[in-house]
Design a protein around this motif. Sequence first.
Motif, PDB file in Angstrom:
ATOM      1  N   ILE A  96      16.593  -4.319  -1.474  1.00 44.89           N
ATOM      2  CA  ILE A  96      16.240  -3.564  -2.685  1.00 44.89           C
ATOM      3  C   ILE A  96      15.383  -2.356  -2.342  1.00 44.89           C
ATOM      4  O   ILE A  96      15.553  -1.273  -2.927  1.00 44.89           O
ATOM      5  CB  ILE A  96      15.524  -4.489  -3.690  1.00 44.89           C
ATOM      6  CG1 ILE A  96      16.515  -5.532  -4.214  1.00 44.89           C
ATOM      7  CG2 ILE A  96      14.949  -3.680  -4.859  1.00 44.89           C
ATOM      8  CD1 ILE A  96      15.870  -6.637  -5.031  1.00 44.89           C
ATOM      9  N   THR A  97      14.475  -2.518  -1.375  1.00 46.10           N
ATOM     10  CA  THR A  97      13.648  -1.382  -0.957  1.00 46.10           C
ATOM     11  C   THR A  97      14.512  -0.253  -0.412  1.00 46.10           C
ATOM     12  O   THR A  97      14.329   0.915  -0.771  1.00 46.10           O
ATOM     13  CB  THR A  97      12.633  -1.817   0.111  1.00 46.10           C
ATOM     14  OG1 THR A  97      11.799  -2.850  -0.409  1.00 46.10           O
ATOM     15  CG2 THR A  97      11.768  -0.637   0.554  1.00 46.10           C
ATOM     16  N   ILE A 135      14.167  -8.359  -0.621  1.00 46.06           N
ATOM     17  CA  ILE A 135      13.080  -7.368  -0.657  1.00 46.06           C
ATOM     18  C   ILE A 135      13.444  -6.174   0.224  1.00 46.06           C
ATOM     19  O   ILE A 135      13.294  -5.010  -0.179  1.00 46.06           O
ATOM     20  CB  ILE A 135      11.749  -8.005  -0.197  1.00 46.06           C
ATOM     21  CG1 ILE A 135      11.219  -8.950  -1.271  1.00 46.06           C
ATOM     22  CG2 ILE A 135      10.706  -6.920   0.119  1.00 46.06           C
ATOM     23  CD1 ILE A 135       9.991  -9.735  -0.855  1.00 46.06           C
ATOM     24  N   SER A 136      13.954  -6.429   1.426  1.00 42.16           N
ATOM     25  CA  SER A 136      14.358  -5.353   2.337  1.00 42.16           C
ATOM     26  C   SER A 136      15.522  -4.558   1.762  1.00 42.16           C
ATOM     27  O   SER A 136      15.531  -3.320   1.796  1.00 42.16           O
ATOM     28  CB  SER A 136      14.739  -5.929   3.705  1.00 42.16           C
ATOM     29  OG  SER A 136      13.671  -6.645   4.269  1.00 42.16           O
ATOM     30  N   VAL A 162       8.705  -2.693   4.780  1.00 42.27           N
ATOM     31  CA  VAL A 162       8.244  -3.460   3.622  1.00 42.27           C
ATOM     32  C   VAL A 162       8.537  -4.942   3.817  1.00 42.27           C
ATOM     33  O   VAL A 162       7.677  -5.808   3.562  1.00 42.27           O
ATOM     34  CB  VAL A 162       8.920  -2.938   2.329  1.00 42.27           C
ATOM     35  CG1 VAL A 162       8.616  -3.860   1.155  1.00 42.27           C
ATOM     36  CG2 VAL A 162       8.442  -1.528   2.020  1.00 42.27           C
ATOM     37  N   GLY A 163       9.751  -5.260   4.294  1.00 46.98           N
ATOM     38  CA  GLY A 163      10.095  -6.656   4.542  1.00 46.98           C
ATOM     39  C   GLY A 163       9.204  -7.287   5.598  1.00 46.98           C
ATOM     40  O   GLY A 163       8.789  -8.453   5.474  1.00 46.98           O
ATOM     41  N   VAL A 213       5.686  -8.032   4.113  1.00 40.32           N
ATOM     42  CA  VAL A 213       5.754  -9.217   3.258  1.00 40.32           C
ATOM     43  C   VAL A 213       5.876 -10.482   4.109  1.00 40.32           C
ATOM     44  O   VAL A 213       5.195 -11.490   3.858  1.00 40.32           O
ATOM     45  CB  VAL A 213       6.945  -9.114   2.278  1.00 40.32           C
ATOM     46  CG1 VAL A 213       7.127 -10.416   1.509  1.00 40.32           C
ATOM     47  CG2 VAL A 213       6.740  -7.955   1.310  1.00 40.32           C
ATOM     48  N   LEU A 242      14.563 -14.349   0.031  1.00 39.74           N
ATOM     49  CA  LEU A 242      13.543 -13.509  -0.602  1.00 39.74           C
ATOM     50  C   LEU A 242      13.247 -12.285   0.253  1.00 39.74           C
ATOM     51  O   LEU A 242      13.255 -11.144  -0.238  1.00 39.74           O
ATOM     52  CB  LEU A 242      12.266 -14.314  -0.832  1.00 39.74           C
ATOM     53  CG  LEU A 242      11.074 -13.513  -1.405  1.00 39.74           C
ATOM     54  CD1 LEU A 242      11.434 -12.936  -2.770  1.00 39.74           C
ATOM     55  CD2 LEU A 242       9.832 -14.406  -1.485  1.00 39.74           C
ATOM     56  N   LEU A 243      13.024 -12.514   1.544  1.00 43.20           N
ATOM     57  CA  LEU A 243      12.760 -11.394   2.459  1.00 43.20           C
ATOM     58  C   LEU A 243      13.965 -10.456   2.532  1.00 43.20           C
ATOM     59  O   LEU A 243      13.813  -9.233   2.549  1.00 43.20           O
ATOM     60  CB  LEU A 243      12.439 -11.916   3.863  1.00 43.20           C
ATOM     61  CG  LEU A 243      11.028 -12.439   4.112  1.00 43.20           C
ATOM     62  CD1 LEU A 243      10.915 -12.924   5.562  1.00 43.20           C
ATOM     63  CD2 LEU A 243       9.999 -11.365   3.828  1.00 43.20           C
TER      64      LEU A 243
END
Length: 396
Positions: A150-151, A147-148, A174-175, A178, A143-144
């Motif tokens: 895709i950001t 997120i990193s 961002v990662g 989160v 998940l992390l």
Amino acid sequence: MTQELSTSRKTIVGIQFLFVAFGSTVLVPLLVGLDPATALFTAGVGTLIFHLVTKGQVPIFLGSSFAFIAPIISASQQWGMPGTIAGIAGVALVYFVMSALVKWRGHALIARLFPPVVVGPVIILIGLSLSPAAVNMAKENWLLAFISLITAILVLTYAKGLLQLLPVVVGVAVGYVVAFFMGLVDLSAVAAAPWFALPGSIAHFQLPQFAWEPFVFMIPVAIAPVIEHIGDVYVVSAVAEKDFIKSPGLHRTMLGDGLACLFASLVGGPPVTTYSEVTGAMQITRVTHPQVIRIAAVTGIVFSVIGKISALLQSIPSAVLGGIMLLLFGSIASVGVQHMIQHKIDFDVTRNIIIASVTLTIGIGGAILTFGTFSISGIGLSAVVGVLQNLLLPRK
């Protein structure tokens, strides 16, 4: 390809490039029992030495070499860490000899040994061989990682101006945020770290204990990184759209890498090598100015003596960095494909198919060739096989 940037923007992008190199640079010493801050210091100083030797023209960052993890552990068990660190000077000797050979024989030797049909697959392997490390880091928390990733992709695709140059920083930030709210960030080491502290190996400096055994032991190990160095210089040349093999010359890049390894051995750091991670960051940001790399090097030196910053960077979860690496390492492999397309490699020719196929299969398959205590594998073995095929297979 280099973008014209203001000094402030170069500084910000340079710090970002250090973020990219930080994880691997401090991981190697942690695995072999050396001081991470010293490794960061020697990476920064080594990079500046490299830029001095190469006339400030080649945008390469030097970081801790993964190729020496097993040899350092093995040598330290036999001769102790002080003798092992002194033995790293043997790595520098290999670079010096290769530099002199290239200087003597000139560019024609490199063109003969490393034509595009050999260089392309080697560049692809540089990216693909790093991909398991990226996946292993990412799978600690997918998940992390996503997120990193895709950001960073969104920043590259939709951001404008300065923000578009900072996909790695934004993705990591961002990662990290989160991860913090998920309770996966431990800041206790940051709180305990001093604001200022010399790297451990330098603060307790001891002269290396030279012995012939670890010195000779390290020499054959250096062959693979030297071959990988050639591939990395080709990658950087392709990304920057300049021929660094000719100017300032491969002999200068090898000499610079060798001197950086020699410096590392003198102050208790691991051997350094050209960092494909940073090359991947240059590929996606399209920033290839050597001054930006020098800013990253100076930042590394500063961070190595500011304890809290170093501790904060080490608190970034591996999964966050792994997500970013999924993008960076893939971009390196794409440079290899682009290299062969640009040089119009004809894969209707059986000879070219054979060279590329065997080179890639050996590298991806993890083949290892061992003679007594000497072994060669990965990119080094694949490059040797590619060169031999090119020299031995008939052209008609």
